[in-house]
Write an enzyme that holds these catalytic residues in place. Structure first.
Site, PDB file in Angstrom:
ATOM      1  CE1 TYR A  47      -3.120  -2.956   0.340  1.00 27.36           C
ATOM      2  CE2 TYR A  47      -3.660  -2.233   2.555  1.00 27.36           C
ATOM      3  CZ  TYR A  47      -3.851  -3.101   1.503  1.00 27.36           C
ATOM      4  OH  TYR A  47      -4.792  -4.109   1.621  1.00 27.36           O
ATOM      5  CG  LEU A 188     -18.946  -1.473   2.611  1.00 28.49           C
ATOM      6  CD1 LEU A 188     -18.923   0.007   2.922  1.00 28.49           C
ATOM      7  CD2 LEU A 188     -20.130  -2.154   3.293  1.00 28.49           C
ATOM      8  CB  ILE A 227     -10.653  -4.617   7.373  1.00 26.32           C
ATOM      9  CG1 ILE A 227     -10.431  -5.608   6.223  1.00 26.32           C
ATOM     10  CG2 ILE A 227     -10.177  -5.219   8.687  1.00 26.32           C
ATOM     11  CD1 ILE A 227      -8.957  -5.874   5.925  1.00 26.32           C
ATOM     12  CE  LYS A 229     -11.075   3.067   0.084  1.00 25.04           C
ATOM     13  NZ  LYS A 229     -10.599   3.336  -1.292  1.00 25.04           N
ATOM     14  CG  ASN A 239     -17.952   1.779   7.783  1.00 25.44           C
ATOM     15  OD1 ASN A 239     -19.034   1.719   7.187  1.00 25.44           O
ATOM     16  ND2 ASN A 239     -16.813   2.040   7.164  1.00 25.44           N
TER      17      ASN A 239
END
Length: 274
Positions: A47, A188, A227, A229, A239
């Site tokens: 990342y 999602l 998890i 984002k 969330n």
């Protein structure tokens, strides 16, 4: 914050995914998330944001020991020497002296080091106290089984894409039998759940958004963490607000059986490199 018990370890059920978060925005998002109540942060060498994640943790008024911190080995760091070197570099960038969880990001390919060599080096890092737990990401049930056979240190989790349009029942069954946590990334569906008619309808019943319904659907399944984002405060807070309602069995099954068209669209979307 609800926690999941796996192999005697408590893992916060909701974590902050940091893929595509960079620079000051990443640092500020991590800091804000921790101050809101998040205690699970996920990053990766690939990342390119470990330093910013570490700065966000440092800036938050939260003890490091209260944060479950995960990073993942890049594909170029799979031989034993690279595993050890790159993990120490990750620790330096993150500003910590240990990782709660170190994962193999994607399965080793034939031109990489063997899975045995990679896991052996990860086991050594656990012995040295630099890593507390190890795991894998994007492993099929058969590959996860192989990893479990090879590693003398238990595999804590398999982190995989999981959402209503991506069926992981076979893997989840395996994980439950062998006490392995399934961690859902892209829960999602990269925004694909936001206009799902069934999720909208179910959400209206509880005063929740489609995204919150999708997260609740995951977290109601035994042995699943997620998890998502997020970068805005509104999304970060939303969330977290998924523990005050419970879906019925009928709603769970309805979400598990989305339209074949939407599943196909989301599969195609998942293959895009952006």
């Amino acid at each position: 914050m609800d926690e999941i018990q796996v192999r005697g370890t408590s893992v916060p059920a909701i974590g902050l995914g940091t893929w595509q978060l960079t620079g000051q925005s990443c640092r500020e998002t991590v800091e804000a998330a921790l101050e809101m109540g998040y205690r699970h942060v996920d990053t990766a060498q690939a990342y390119g944001n470990e330093r910013q994640v570490g700065l966000g943790i440092e800036a938050a008024a939260v003890d490091r020991g209260d944060v479950f911190l995960t990073t993942k080995l890049d594909g170029s760091n799979r031989d034993a020497r690279s595993v050890r070197r790159s993990t120490r570099e990750s620790l330096n960038r993150l500003g910590t002296d240990y990782l709660d969880l170190l994962l193999i990001h994607w399965p080793n390919t034939p031109w990489m080091a063997s899975l045995s060599e990679t896991l052996g080096a990860m086991n050594d890092l656990v012995e040295e106290g630099l890593v507390r737990h190890i795991g894998v990401s994007n492993f099929s049930p058969s590959l996860l089984d192989e990893a479990r056979d090879i590693s003398s240190v238990p595999i804590l989790t398999d982190q995989v894409q999981y959402h209503p349009y991506w069926d992981q029942r076979k893997l989840l069954d395996y994980c439950r039998i062998h006490d392995v946590l399934l961690t859902a990334y892209s829960p999602l569906a990269r925004g694909g759940v936001l206009d799902d008619p069934a999720l909208v309808q179910i959400g209206n019943r509880y005063g929740k958004s489609p995204a919150q319904v999708a997260l609740r659907w995951l977290l109601q399944q035994d042995g699943v963490a997620a998890i998502p984002k997020a970068s805005s405060r509104d999304h970060l807070e939303a969330n977290l607000a998924v523990f005050d309602f419970e879906l019925t069995d009928a709603e769970v099954e309805r979400i598990r059986d989305p339209s074949k068209l939407r599943t196909g669209v989301e599969f195609a979307r998942s293959q895009l490199p952006f």
